[in-house]
Design a protein around this motif. Structure first.
Motif, PDB file in Angstrom:
ATOM      1  N   VAL A   1     139.916 -67.829 -16.342  1.00  0.00           N
ATOM      2  CA  VAL A   1     140.479 -67.663 -14.997  1.00  0.00           C
ATOM      3  C   VAL A   1     140.678 -69.011 -14.311  1.00  0.00           C
ATOM      4  N   ASP A   2     139.759 -69.950 -14.518  1.00  0.00           N
ATOM      5  CA  ASP A   2     139.871 -71.264 -13.885  1.00  0.00           C
ATOM      6  C   ASP A   2     141.149 -71.981 -14.295  1.00  0.00           C
ATOM      7  N   VAL A   3     141.586 -71.800 -15.528  1.00  0.00           N
ATOM      8  CA  VAL A   3     142.832 -72.429 -15.993  1.00  0.00           C
ATOM      9  C   VAL A   3     144.016 -71.858 -15.216  1.00  0.00           C
ATOM     10  N   HIS A   4     143.991 -70.566 -14.947  1.00  0.00           N
ATOM     11  CA  HIS A   4     145.056 -69.948 -14.146  1.00  0.00           C
ATOM     12  C   HIS A   4     145.078 -70.557 -12.742  1.00  0.00           C
ATOM     13  N   VAL A   5     143.911 -70.660 -12.133  1.00  0.00           N
ATOM     14  CA  VAL A   5     143.813 -71.171 -10.767  1.00  0.00           C
ATOM     15  C   VAL A   5     144.277 -72.625 -10.695  1.00  0.00           C
ATOM     16  N   VAL A   6     143.785 -73.448 -11.593  1.00  0.00           N
ATOM     17  CA  VAL A   6     144.135 -74.877 -11.580  1.00  0.00           C
ATOM     18  C   VAL A   6     145.618 -75.075 -11.873  1.00  0.00           C
ATOM     19  N   THR A   7     146.149 -74.331 -12.831  1.00  0.00           N
ATOM     20  CA  THR A   7     147.572 -74.450 -13.170  1.00  0.00           C
ATOM     21  C   THR A   7     148.439 -74.078 -11.982  1.00  0.00           C
ATOM     22  N   LYS A   8     148.119 -72.969 -11.366  1.00  0.00           N
ATOM     23  CA  LYS A   8     148.913 -72.525 -10.224  1.00  0.00           C
ATOM     24  C   LYS A   8     148.799 -73.506  -9.049  1.00  0.00           C
ATOM     25  N   PHE A   9     147.606 -73.983  -8.809  1.00  0.00           N
ATOM     26  CA  PHE A   9     147.412 -74.952  -7.731  1.00  0.00           C
ATOM     27  C   PHE A   9     148.188 -76.239  -8.019  1.00  0.00           C
ATOM     28  N   SER A  10     148.146 -76.711  -9.266  1.00  0.00           N
ATOM     29  CA  SER A  10     148.835 -77.946  -9.647  1.00  0.00           C
ATOM     30  C   SER A  10     150.347 -77.839  -9.478  1.00  0.00           C
ATOM     31  N   LEU A  11     150.885 -76.641  -9.653  1.00  0.00           N
ATOM     32  CA  LEU A  11     152.335 -76.442  -9.596  1.00  0.00           C
ATOM     33  C   LEU A  11     152.786 -75.766  -8.305  1.00  0.00           C
ATOM     34  N   SER A  12     151.897 -75.671  -7.326  1.00  0.00           N
ATOM     35  CA  SER A  12     152.186 -74.904  -6.109  1.00  0.00           C
ATOM     36  C   SER A  12     153.382 -75.441  -5.325  1.00  0.00           C
ATOM     37  N   ASN A  13     153.657 -76.730  -5.411  1.00  0.00           N
ATOM     38  CA  ASN A  13     154.783 -77.300  -4.665  1.00  0.00           C
ATOM     39  C   ASN A  13     155.987 -77.594  -5.542  1.00  0.00           C
ATOM     40  N   ALA A  14     155.946 -77.175  -6.802  1.00  0.00           N
ATOM     41  CA  ALA A  14     157.049 -77.467  -7.718  1.00  0.00           C
ATOM     42  C   ALA A  14     158.304 -76.704  -7.315  1.00  0.00           C
ATOM     43  N   CYS A  15     159.431 -77.407  -7.418  1.00  0.00           N
ATOM     44  CA  CYS A  15     160.719 -76.816  -7.103  1.00  0.00           C
ATOM     45  C   CYS A  15     161.744 -77.458  -8.032  1.00  0.00           C
ATOM     46  N   PHE A  16     162.613 -76.655  -8.627  1.00  0.00           N
ATOM     47  CA  PHE A  16     163.643 -77.171  -9.519  1.00  0.00           C
ATOM     48  C   PHE A  16     164.929 -76.391  -9.270  1.00  0.00           C
ATOM     49  N   MET A  17     166.008 -77.112  -9.056  1.00  0.00           N
ATOM     50  CA  MET A  17     167.314 -76.519  -8.761  1.00  0.00           C
ATOM     51  C   MET A  17     167.232 -75.593  -7.543  1.00  0.00           C
ATOM     52  N   GLY A  18     166.425 -75.976  -6.568  1.00  0.00           N
ATOM     53  CA  GLY A  18     166.291 -75.199  -5.341  1.00  0.00           C
ATOM     54  C   GLY A  18     165.469 -73.935  -5.480  1.00  0.00           C
ATOM     55  N   ARG A  19     164.787 -73.795  -6.599  1.00  0.00           N
ATOM     56  CA  ARG A  19     163.996 -72.581  -6.840  1.00  0.00           C
ATOM     57  C   ARG A  19     162.533 -72.950  -7.017  1.00  0.00           C
ATOM     58  N   ARG A  20     161.661 -72.192  -6.388  1.00  0.00           N
ATOM     59  CA  ARG A  20     160.215 -72.357  -6.519  1.00  0.00           C
ATOM     60  C   ARG A  20     159.751 -71.678  -7.803  1.00  0.00           C
TER      61      ARG A  20
ATOM     62  N   PHE B   1     153.315 -78.954 -27.017  1.00  0.00           N
ATOM     63  CA  PHE B   1     151.929 -78.688 -27.385  1.00  0.00           C
ATOM     64  C   PHE B   1     151.056 -79.727 -26.695  1.00  0.00           C
ATOM     65  N   TRP B   2     150.057 -79.268 -25.943  1.00  0.00           N
ATOM     66  CA  TRP B   2     149.197 -80.176 -25.176  1.00  0.00           C
ATOM     67  C   TRP B   2     147.730 -79.807 -25.328  1.00  0.00           C
ATOM     68  N   CYS B   3     146.908 -80.826 -25.343  1.00  0.00           N
ATOM     69  CA  CYS B   3     145.472 -80.647 -25.169  1.00  0.00           C
ATOM     70  C   CYS B   3     145.253 -80.553 -23.659  1.00  0.00           C
ATOM     71  N   LYS B   4     144.498 -79.571 -23.213  1.00  0.00           N
ATOM     72  CA  LYS B   4     144.319 -79.361 -21.778  1.00  0.00           C
ATOM     73  C   LYS B   4     143.745 -80.591 -21.070  1.00  0.00           C
ATOM     74  N   THR B   5     142.883 -81.327 -21.756  1.00  0.00           N
ATOM     75  CA  THR B   5     142.283 -82.503 -21.120  1.00  0.00           C
ATOM     76  C   THR B   5     143.293 -83.625 -20.932  1.00  0.00           C
ATOM     77  N   ASP B   6     144.359 -83.642 -21.710  1.00  0.00           N
ATOM     78  CA  ASP B   6     145.400 -84.669 -21.585  1.00  0.00           C
ATOM     79  C   ASP B   6     146.487 -84.282 -20.594  1.00  0.00           C
ATOM     80  N   LEU B   7     146.516 -83.034 -20.199  1.00  0.00           N
ATOM     81  CA  LEU B   7     147.600 -82.522 -19.373  1.00  0.00           C
ATOM     82  C   LEU B   7     147.279 -82.706 -17.894  1.00  0.00           C
ATOM     83  N   THR B   8     147.570 -83.906 -17.394  1.00  0.00           N
ATOM     84  CA  THR B   8     147.366 -84.200 -15.971  1.00  0.00           C
ATOM     85  C   THR B   8     148.367 -83.401 -15.142  1.00  0.00           C
ATOM     86  N   THR B   9     148.179 -83.388 -13.846  1.00  0.00           N
ATOM     87  CA  THR B   9     149.103 -82.682 -12.959  1.00  0.00           C
ATOM     88  C   THR B   9     150.513 -83.222 -13.133  1.00  0.00           C
TER      89      THR B   9
END
Length: 192
Positions: A45-64, A143-151
């Motif tokens: 569950v923590d991975v879901h929370v951190v991922t969503k928080f990290s991408l909370s302000n992401a926007c591409f082509m005018g879409r959240r 393909f990423w190792c979670k520890t290498d995947l910074t925000t």
């Protein structure tokens, strides 16, 4: 689901709020283009929370971004069977089995015949997954190792994946239009 950050004075922990997502998605649908749909697949569950928080302000082509959540391989496949506009799957390799994510990636392509969705594998145990063979043997996009995947790296990976998805979607739509024109021309020729 929405991540709520507690006030400094609050003793509450981070929580995921399902109701906030529904209202945010409804507002987004009413006020602009539909959000990019991202499926997070991880048994933590923590991975879901951190991922969503990290991408909370992401926007591409005018879409959240809008997030769907699965906590097992089978749950992910069930969501992908019913939802046809998911642009990206952030997929954990090791869940209920040591190769659950790899099996899901294979089934997405071979069983569900979904060639458009972008698949990014993530693992918390890099020693158990041989990156080179996985990249070569599976139809995945990163393909990423979670520890290498910074925000920053996560953001870059997600935007590149969405760009690839949009390009494939555009090509697929053009192919369908050309096929329809070809079918129409054949029908006119046969009627003549």
């Amino acid at each position: 689901m929405d991540v709520k950050v507690p006030d400094e004075d609050s003793s509450d922990n981070w929580m995921i709020d399902d109701d906030a997502t529904a209202s945010a998605e409804q507002q987004s649908a009413q006020s602009g283009p539909p959000p990019w749909r991202v499926l997070i697949v991880d048994d933590d569950v923590d991975v879901h929370v951190v991922t969503k928080f990290s991408l909370s302000n992401a926007c591409f082509m005018g879409r959240r971004l809008s997030f769907l959540h699965a906590y097992s391989g089978e749950e992910a496949l069930n969501i992908l069977r019913t939802e046809d506009d998911i642009a990206l799957v952030l997929l954990d390799v090791i869940m209920e089995t040591t190769d659950a994510g790899l099996k899901v990636a294979t089934r997405i392509r071979d069983e569900l015949h979904n060639k458009l969705v972008r698949i990014v594998l993530r693992t918390g145990q890099p020693g158990q997954a041989l990156e080179h063979s996985i990249i070569l043997d599976y139809d995945i996009n990163d393909f990423w190792c979670k520890t290498d995947l910074t925000t920053r790296k996560l953001f870059t990976t997600v935007i590149a994946s969405l760009r690839g998805y949009q390009s494939l979607l555009d090509c697929d739509q053009k192919l369908h239009l050309l096929q329809q024109e070809l079918d129409d021309a054949r029908a006119r020729l046969a009627a003549a």
